[in-house]
Every structure is written in structure tokens, then in C-alpha cells.
Design a protein around this motif. Structure first.
Motif, PDB file in Angstrom:
ATOM      1  N   ALA A 194      19.343  31.265  50.837  1.00 30.02           N
ATOM      2  CA  ALA A 194      19.717  29.869  51.099  1.00 30.02           C
ATOM      3  C   ALA A 194      20.641  29.907  52.314  1.00 30.02           C
ATOM      4  N   GLY A 195      20.041  30.089  53.488  1.00 33.24           N
ATOM      5  CA  GLY A 195      20.798  30.355  54.707  1.00 33.24           C
ATOM      6  C   GLY A 195      21.802  29.294  55.085  1.00 33.24           C
ATOM      7  N   ASN A 196      21.473  28.021  54.884  1.00 35.24           N
ATOM      8  CA  ASN A 196      22.407  26.965  55.257  1.00 35.24           C
ATOM      9  C   ASN A 196      23.514  26.766  54.222  1.00 35.24           C
ATOM     10  N   ALA A 252      25.161  29.572  53.295  1.00 30.83           N
ATOM     11  CA  ALA A 252      25.936  30.797  53.504  1.00 30.83           C
ATOM     12  C   ALA A 252      27.354  30.436  53.915  1.00 30.83           C
ATOM     13  N   SER A 253      28.255  31.395  53.742  1.00 27.41           N
ATOM     14  CA  SER A 253      29.645  31.151  54.121  1.00 27.41           C
ATOM     15  C   SER A 253      30.293  32.439  54.617  1.00 27.41           C
ATOM     16  N   ILE A 254      31.362  32.242  55.357  1.00 26.75           N
ATOM     17  CA  ILE A 254      32.186  33.352  55.828  1.00 26.75           C
ATOM     18  C   ILE A 254      33.531  33.247  55.139  1.00 26.75           C
ATOM     19  N   VAL A 255      33.972  34.377  54.570  1.00 25.51           N
ATOM     20  CA  VAL A 255      35.313  34.469  53.989  1.00 25.51           C
ATOM     21  C   VAL A 255      36.163  35.214  55.007  1.00 25.51           C
ATOM     22  N   ARG A 256      37.296  34.613  55.374  1.00 21.34           N
ATOM     23  CA  ARG A 256      38.145  35.162  56.438  1.00 21.34           C
ATOM     24  C   ARG A 256      39.611  35.029  56.054  1.00 21.34           C
ATOM     25  N   ARG A 257      40.382  36.056  56.388  1.00 20.59           N
ATOM     26  CA  ARG A 257      41.840  35.982  56.182  1.00 20.59           C
ATOM     27  C   ARG A 257      42.475  35.456  57.461  1.00 20.59           C
ATOM     28  N   ILE A 258      43.219  34.348  57.306  1.00 18.99           N
ATOM     29  CA  ILE A 258      43.906  33.731  58.435  1.00 18.99           C
ATOM     30  C   ILE A 258      45.372  33.587  58.050  1.00 18.99           C
ATOM     31  N   ASN A 259      46.236  34.258  58.801  1.00 17.26           N
ATOM     32  CA  ASN A 259      47.679  34.232  58.537  1.00 17.26           C
ATOM     33  C   ASN A 259      47.991  34.560  57.079  1.00 17.26           C
ATOM     34  N   GLY A 260      47.310  35.572  56.546  1.00 19.31           N
ATOM     35  CA  GLY A 260      47.571  36.021  55.184  1.00 19.31           C
ATOM     36  C   GLY A 260      46.895  35.225  54.088  1.00 19.31           C
ATOM     37  N   LYS A 261      46.224  34.129  54.450  1.00 19.13           N
ATOM     38  CA  LYS A 261      45.523  33.299  53.465  1.00 19.13           C
ATOM     39  C   LYS A 261      44.028  33.502  53.595  1.00 19.13           C
ATOM     40  N   THR A 262      43.339  33.543  52.455  1.00 21.57           N
ATOM     41  CA  THR A 262      41.884  33.655  52.456  1.00 21.57           C
ATOM     42  C   THR A 262      41.275  32.267  52.561  1.00 21.57           C
ATOM     43  N   GLU A 263      40.405  32.099  53.559  1.00 22.39           N
ATOM     44  CA  GLU A 263      39.721  30.826  53.752  1.00 22.39           C
ATOM     45  C   GLU A 263      38.222  31.073  53.768  1.00 22.39           C
ATOM     46  N   GLN A 264      37.459  30.081  53.351  1.00 25.79           N
ATOM     47  CA  GLN A 264      36.005  30.193  53.314  1.00 25.79           C
ATOM     48  C   GLN A 264      35.418  28.972  53.999  1.00 25.79           C
ATOM     49  N   PHE A 265      34.439  29.192  54.895  1.00 21.08           N
ATOM     50  CA  PHE A 265      33.791  28.061  55.532  1.00 21.08           C
ATOM     51  C   PHE A 265      32.292  28.287  55.625  1.00 21.08           C
ATOM     52  N   GLN A 266      31.560  27.190  55.581  1.00 16.31           N
ATOM     53  CA  GLN A 266      30.093  27.219  55.586  1.00 16.31           C
ATOM     54  C   GLN A 266      29.565  27.581  56.971  1.00 16.31           C
ATOM     55  N   VAL A 267      28.426  28.278  56.983  1.00 12.78           N
ATOM     56  CA  VAL A 267      27.688  28.529  58.217  1.00 12.78           C
ATOM     57  C   VAL A 267      26.231  28.150  57.988  1.00 12.78           C
ATOM     58  N   ARG A 268      25.506  27.892  59.069  1.00  7.84           N
ATOM     59  CA  ARG A 268      24.132  27.416  58.973  1.00  7.84           C
ATOM     60  C   ARG A 268      23.164  28.483  59.478  1.00  7.84           C
ATOM     61  N   LEU A 269      22.886  29.467  58.614  1.00  6.02           N
ATOM     62  CA  LEU A 269      22.017  30.577  59.015  1.00  6.02           C
ATOM     63  C   LEU A 269      20.570  30.147  59.215  1.00  6.02           C
ATOM     64  N   ASP A 270      20.053  29.261  58.368  1.00  3.82           N
ATOM     65  CA  ASP A 270      18.668  28.797  58.547  1.00  3.82           C
ATOM     66  C   ASP A 270      18.517  28.094  59.893  1.00  3.82           C
ATOM     67  N   ASP A 271      19.457  27.227  60.210  1.00  5.25           N
ATOM     68  CA  ASP A 271      19.400  26.517  61.485  1.00  5.25           C
ATOM     69  C   ASP A 271      19.450  27.506  62.654  1.00  5.25           C
ATOM     70  N   LEU A 272      20.295  28.509  62.534  1.00  7.13           N
ATOM     71  CA  LEU A 272      20.458  29.499  63.599  1.00  7.13           C
ATOM     72  C   LEU A 272      19.231  30.392  63.733  1.00  7.13           C
ATOM     73  N   VAL A 273      18.817  31.011  62.617  1.00 11.59           N
ATOM     74  CA  VAL A 273      17.774  32.036  62.655  1.00 11.59           C
ATOM     75  C   VAL A 273      16.372  31.438  62.669  1.00 11.59           C
ATOM     76  N   ARG A 274      16.129  30.482  61.815  1.00 12.23           N
ATOM     77  CA  ARG A 274      14.758  29.960  61.677  1.00 12.23           C
ATOM     78  C   ARG A 274      14.433  28.849  62.664  1.00 12.23           C
ATOM     79  N   ASP A 275      15.479  28.059  63.027  1.00  9.87           N
ATOM     80  CA  ASP A 275      15.239  26.931  63.924  1.00  9.87           C
ATOM     81  C   ASP A 275      15.736  27.174  65.349  1.00  9.87           C
ATOM     82  N   GLY A 276      16.449  28.291  65.574  1.00 14.79           N
ATOM     83  CA  GLY A 276      16.940  28.610  66.911  1.00 14.79           C
ATOM     84  C   GLY A 276      18.058  27.719  67.400  1.00 14.79           C
ATOM     85  N   ASP A 277      18.802  27.096  66.471  1.00 11.64           N
ATOM     86  CA  ASP A 277      19.918  26.217  66.844  1.00 11.64           C
ATOM     87  C   ASP A 277      21.134  27.070  67.168  1.00 11.64           C
TER      88      ASP A 277
END
Length: 172
Positions: free
Chosen positions: A123-125, A127-152
Motif C-alpha cells: 500500500a505505497g501511498n 507508507a510512512s517515514i519515522v524520523r527522530r527530530i530534536n530527540g522526538k520521534t515523528e512519523q509522516f506519510q509518503v506517496r510511494l505509489d505516486d512516485l514509483v508507479r505514476d512517476g510523480d
């Protein structure tokens, strides 16, 4: 005044070429062990992980100076893995989920290519990235289907050291 460029820190699994000028029998190629140590001729169990190649070279010179006069050492990283905390991890519905060494300016597309793309169940769209920013864990959505399958290409984002890419399974 600009920020100092990040320096590469040696990590377990890195391959190193240790060159001792004028002393080929002391030069060697080694792999950093899982405990972060290396062993070279005349120097056993030296900490390598967490140091820059230059710092390690100076440490080796200090140890070798007990045996030879005025050693000159160069350390070159020939195969990069990097610090564990700097690696990018890809989990879920990637063709080959794995940890990847971080590379400067690595993008989401670079990571997807490195893991062989998405499985048919991804379920590419969602998908999410988990990242530590200033000691806090944050999670944000990414659109892999749009990127890989649709070339966006607007769905491509820069990855940072230590990121975790989570690719969930689609529910039919």
C-alpha cells in the motif's frame, strides 16, 4: 558562518585499507568487527567504530610509534556500511526489506530502488517515514505509489540518517 559538513564515522562492517608509508608489511585491509574493533599488524583490538578515518589513522600512528619511528598512516574506507544509528531501515512490503548505508542527498526514490521496489501487496501511498527530530520521534506519510508507479517526482523526499521507511500491506 556555515555549518560544518558532517564527517563520515566508521561503523561495524566497513572495510578499511590501512596504509603505513614505507612499511608494506604493516599495511593491511580489515573489516570492522561487530564490536567496532579492528586488528592490524602490531595493533590488536583498536576501536574504529565512531571515529573518522583520520582520527583512526592518528590513533594507529600512536600505537605503531611504540614499534617504529615516526609512522605515517592513512586509513581509507573502501566499503561503506556506516554507524548503525545512521543506516536507513526499510520494513514491510519492499521486495527486499533491509538496512541501507546512508548516502548524502539520498532520496526516497533511491531507497526504493535499492530495496528492489515494492511488492504487489504494498500500500505505497500509505507508507510512512519515522524520523527522530530534536530527540522526538515523528512519523509522516509518503506517496510511494505516486512516485514509483505514476512517476510523480513531487512525491520524492530527501532521506536523513536513521530514517525508517514503513511500507504497509494493502487490505483487499
Amino acid at each position: 558562518m556555515g555549518a560544518e559538513a558532517p564527517k563520515y564515522l566508521i561503523g561495524p562492517g566497513d572495510s578499511l585499507k590501512v596504509f603505513v608509508w614505507g612499511d608494506p608489511e604493516l599495511s593491511s585491509e580489515v573489516i570492522v568487527r561487530p564490536d567496532g574493533l579492528i586488528t592490524t599488524p602490531l595493533v590488536e583490538d583498536m576501536q574504529a567504530s565512531g571515529k573518522t578515518p583520520t582520527e583512526l589513522a592518528r590513533n594507529l600512528e600512536g600505537n605503531l610509534s611504540k614499534f617504529i619511528k615516526n609512522p605515517k598512516v592513512t586509513v581509507t574506507v573502501t566499503n561503506f556500511v556506516g554507524q548503525y544509528t545512521e543506516q536507513i531501515r526499510v520494513v514491510g512490503q519492499a521486495a527486499q526489506p533491509q538496512s541501507l548505508p546512508y548516502r548524502e542527498h539520498m532520496s526516497l526514490l533511491d531507497v526504493v530502488i535499492a530495496v528492489g521496489g515494492l511488492t504487489e501487496f504494498a500500500a505505497g501511498n500509505k507508507a510512512s517515514i519515522v524520523r527522530r527530530i530534536n530527540g522526538k520521534t515523528e512519523q509522516f506519510q509518503v506517496r510511494l505509489d505516486d512516485l514509483v508507479r505514476d512517476g510523480d517526482i513531487s512525491a520524492n523526499v530527501e532521506m536523513l540518517p536513521g530514517d525508517v521507511l514503513i511500507i504497509p500491506e494493502t487490505w483487499f
